[in-house]
Design a protein around this motif. Structure first.
Motif, PDB file in Angstrom:
ATOM      1  N   GLU A 192       0.810  -1.212   0.000  1.00  0.00           N
ATOM      2  CA  GLU A 192       0.000   0.000   0.000  1.00  0.00           C
ATOM      3  C   GLU A 192       0.847   1.266   0.000  1.00  0.00           C
ATOM      4  N   ASP A 193       1.951   1.274   0.784  1.00  0.00           N
ATOM      5  CA  ASP A 193       2.766   2.476   0.833  1.00  0.00           C
ATOM      6  C   ASP A 193       3.453   2.743  -0.504  1.00  0.00           C
ATOM      7  N   VAL A 194       3.785   1.672  -1.233  1.00  0.00           N
ATOM      8  CA  VAL A 194       4.378   1.843  -2.563  1.00  0.00           C
ATOM      9  C   VAL A 194       3.321   2.309  -3.544  1.00  0.00           C
ATOM     10  N   ARG A 195       2.142   1.733  -3.477  1.00  0.00           N
ATOM     11  CA  ARG A 195       1.055   2.127  -4.388  1.00  0.00           C
ATOM     12  C   ARG A 195       0.704   3.591  -4.216  1.00  0.00           C
ATOM     13  N   SER A 196       0.689   4.062  -2.973  1.00  0.00           N
ATOM     14  CA  SER A 196       0.330   5.456  -2.733  1.00  0.00           C
ATOM     15  C   SER A 196       1.393   6.421  -3.235  1.00  0.00           C
ATOM     16  N   ALA A 197       2.628   5.904  -3.425  1.00  0.00           N
ATOM     17  CA  ALA A 197       3.713   6.754  -3.910  1.00  0.00           C
ATOM     18  C   ALA A 197       3.779   6.810  -5.437  1.00  0.00           C
ATOM     19  N   VAL A 198       3.031   5.938  -6.111  1.00  0.00           N
ATOM     20  CA  VAL A 198       3.016   5.970  -7.580  1.00  0.00           C
ATOM     21  C   VAL A 198       2.387   7.275  -8.036  1.00  0.00           C
ATOM     22  N   PRO A 199       3.015   8.024  -8.951  1.00  0.00           N
ATOM     23  CA  PRO A 199       2.469   9.317  -9.386  1.00  0.00           C
ATOM     24  C   PRO A 199       1.035   9.207  -9.879  1.00  0.00           C
ATOM     25  N   SER A 200       0.253  10.232  -9.631  1.00  0.00           N
ATOM     26  CA  SER A 200      -1.171  10.198  -9.950  1.00  0.00           C
ATOM     27  C   SER A 200      -1.433  10.018 -11.433  1.00  0.00           C
ATOM     28  N   ARG A 201      -0.504  10.449 -12.300  1.00  0.00           N
ATOM     29  CA  ARG A 201      -0.738  10.283 -13.735  1.00  0.00           C
ATOM     30  C   ARG A 201      -0.828   8.807 -14.120  1.00  0.00           C
ATOM     31  N   TYR A 202      -0.139   7.930 -13.353  1.00  0.00           N
ATOM     32  CA  TYR A 202      -0.245   6.491 -13.588  1.00  0.00           C
ATOM     33  C   TYR A 202      -1.482   5.920 -12.902  1.00  0.00           C
ATOM     34  N   ARG A 203      -1.742   6.357 -11.685  1.00  0.00           N
ATOM     35  CA  ARG A 203      -2.903   5.853 -10.953  1.00  0.00           C
ATOM     36  C   ARG A 203      -4.199   6.224 -11.660  1.00  0.00           C
ATOM     37  N   ASP A 204      -4.281   7.472 -12.141  1.00  0.00           N
ATOM     38  CA  ASP A 204      -5.503   7.930 -12.789  1.00  0.00           C
ATOM     39  C   ASP A 204      -5.760   7.198 -14.096  1.00  0.00           C
ATOM     40  N   ALA A 205      -4.683   6.784 -14.761  1.00  0.00           N
ATOM     41  CA  ALA A 205      -4.836   6.052 -16.020  1.00  0.00           C
ATOM     42  C   ALA A 205      -5.165   4.581 -15.787  1.00  0.00           C
ATOM     43  N   HIS A 206      -5.045   4.120 -14.534  1.00  0.00           N
ATOM     44  CA  HIS A 206      -5.235   2.704 -14.239  1.00  0.00           C
ATOM     45  C   HIS A 206      -5.931   2.557 -12.887  1.00  0.00           C
ATOM     46  N   PRO A 207      -7.144   3.128 -12.728  1.00  0.00           N
ATOM     47  CA  PRO A 207      -7.789   3.141 -11.417  1.00  0.00           C
ATOM     48  C   PRO A 207      -8.138   1.766 -10.881  1.00  0.00           C
ATOM     49  N   GLU A 208      -8.372   0.784 -11.783  1.00  0.00           N
ATOM     50  CA  GLU A 208      -8.742  -0.544 -11.288  1.00  0.00           C
ATOM     51  C   GLU A 208      -7.615  -1.206 -10.521  1.00  0.00           C
ATOM     52  N   ALA A 209      -6.378  -0.777 -10.786  1.00  0.00           N
ATOM     53  CA  ALA A 209      -5.227  -1.359 -10.090  1.00  0.00           C
ATOM     54  C   ALA A 209      -4.925  -0.638  -8.788  1.00  0.00           C
ATOM     55  N   PHE A 210      -5.433   0.611  -8.692  1.00  0.00           N
ATOM     56  CA  PHE A 210      -5.055   1.430  -7.535  1.00  0.00           C
ATOM     57  C   PHE A 210      -6.242   1.907  -6.722  1.00  0.00           C
ATOM     58  N   GLY A 211      -7.434   1.534  -7.099  1.00  0.00           N
ATOM     59  CA  GLY A 211      -8.581   1.966  -6.340  1.00  0.00           C
ATOM     60  C   GLY A 211      -8.927   3.402  -6.655  1.00  0.00           C
ATOM     61  N   SER A 212      -9.382   4.141  -5.663  1.00  0.00           N
ATOM     62  CA  SER A 212      -9.791   5.528  -5.883  1.00  0.00           C
ATOM     63  C   SER A 212      -8.597   6.384  -6.206  1.00  0.00           C
ATOM     64  N   ASN A 213      -8.818   7.431  -7.014  1.00  0.00           N
ATOM     65  CA  ASN A 213      -7.757   8.336  -7.426  1.00  0.00           C
ATOM     66  C   ASN A 213      -7.238   9.135  -6.251  1.00  0.00           C
ATOM     67  N   MET A 214      -5.945   9.382  -6.283  1.00  0.00           N
ATOM     68  CA  MET A 214      -5.314  10.205  -5.267  1.00  0.00           C
ATOM     69  C   MET A 214      -4.448  11.232  -5.975  1.00  0.00           C
ATOM     70  N   SER A 215      -4.309  12.397  -5.379  1.00  0.00           N
ATOM     71  CA  SER A 215      -3.527  13.458  -6.012  1.00  0.00           C
ATOM     72  C   SER A 215      -2.131  13.500  -5.434  1.00  0.00           C
ATOM     73  N   ASP A 216      -1.150  13.926  -6.294  1.00  0.00           N
ATOM     74  CA  ASP A 216       0.227  14.083  -5.811  1.00  0.00           C
ATOM     75  C   ASP A 216       0.309  15.214  -4.825  1.00  0.00           C
TER      76      ASP A 216
END
Length: 216
Positions: A192-216
């Protein structure tokens, strides 16, 4: 703009120092290379915010240059050129693309964070995105005067930067798809701590892998 372009721009900004005060040529060129590169060391830790300071770097340039003129030494000249290159990098990114995963789409309103005003500066897209053909042409244009003016290890650094720029420009459009496919495999398995550190541009493009969007 891509890192090689910024690095070459920093070195190009050091050429006047190398011409006027050749005894400081080496330190000026190295400081320009570092100053042009260091802001992008925040690539995956709050990119264009953590180490990009378009106002503060620029504000420090005047006293740094004044000190270098009054007390010319390796450290004063190096510091002045470093700050000039870092300021140029931070300001130049405003004229490129935004922070989205595919910046050629032009959907982001974030280019560089202005800490002084506490807000993001919108991208101008004069250079449409980092790694674009125009970005590579700019790298080449910056490399030419450097190759004619310097020799030794730093000339090899120029050639290496130009080579990296060429490879990056060639694959730039494919990188987002590669990143998303990689996240298909490793995203759900990351702590979880690594996932939360992934930049939002990757998380937002792949929400199913990261759950809800988070901002940098």
């Amino acid at each position: 703009m891509m890192l090689p372009t910024h690095a070459l721009a920093g070195m190009a900004l050091a050429l006047p120092v190398a011409t006027v005060a050749p005894e400081f040529a080496g330190v000026a060129l190295l400081a320009g290379l570092l100053g042009g590169s260091v802001p992008d060391f925040d690539m995956y830790v709050g990119h264009r915010k953590t180490l990009h300071y378009p106002v503060y770097y620029a504000a420090l340039v005047v006293p740094a240059v004044a000190l270098a003129v009054a007390v010319p030494a390796v450290w004063t000249v190096g510091a002045a050129v470093f700050l000039i290159a870092a300021a140029a990098h931070s300001l130049a990114d405003v004229f490129g693309g935004g922070l989205e995963l595919r910046p050629w789409e032009g959907t982001s309103d974030r280019a560089v964070y202005d800490h002084y005003r506490g807000r993001w500066i919108a991208p101008r897209q004069w250079v449409s995105y980092d790694g674009s053909p125009s970005d590579f042409v700019l790298s080449g244009a910056l490399a030419v005067p450097l190759l004619f003016s310097i020799d030794g290890p730093l000339s090899w650094a120029v050639l290496a930067a130009l080579a990296v720029a060429g490879v990056y420009a060639a694959v730039r459009r494919y990188l987002p798809s590669v990143a998303v496919r990689a996240l298909d495999v490793i995203g759900p398995r990351l702590p979880e701590d690594v996932r939360s550190a992934v930049p939002s541009r990757y998380r937002d493009a792949h929400p199913e892998a990261f759950g809800s969007n988070m901002s940098d």
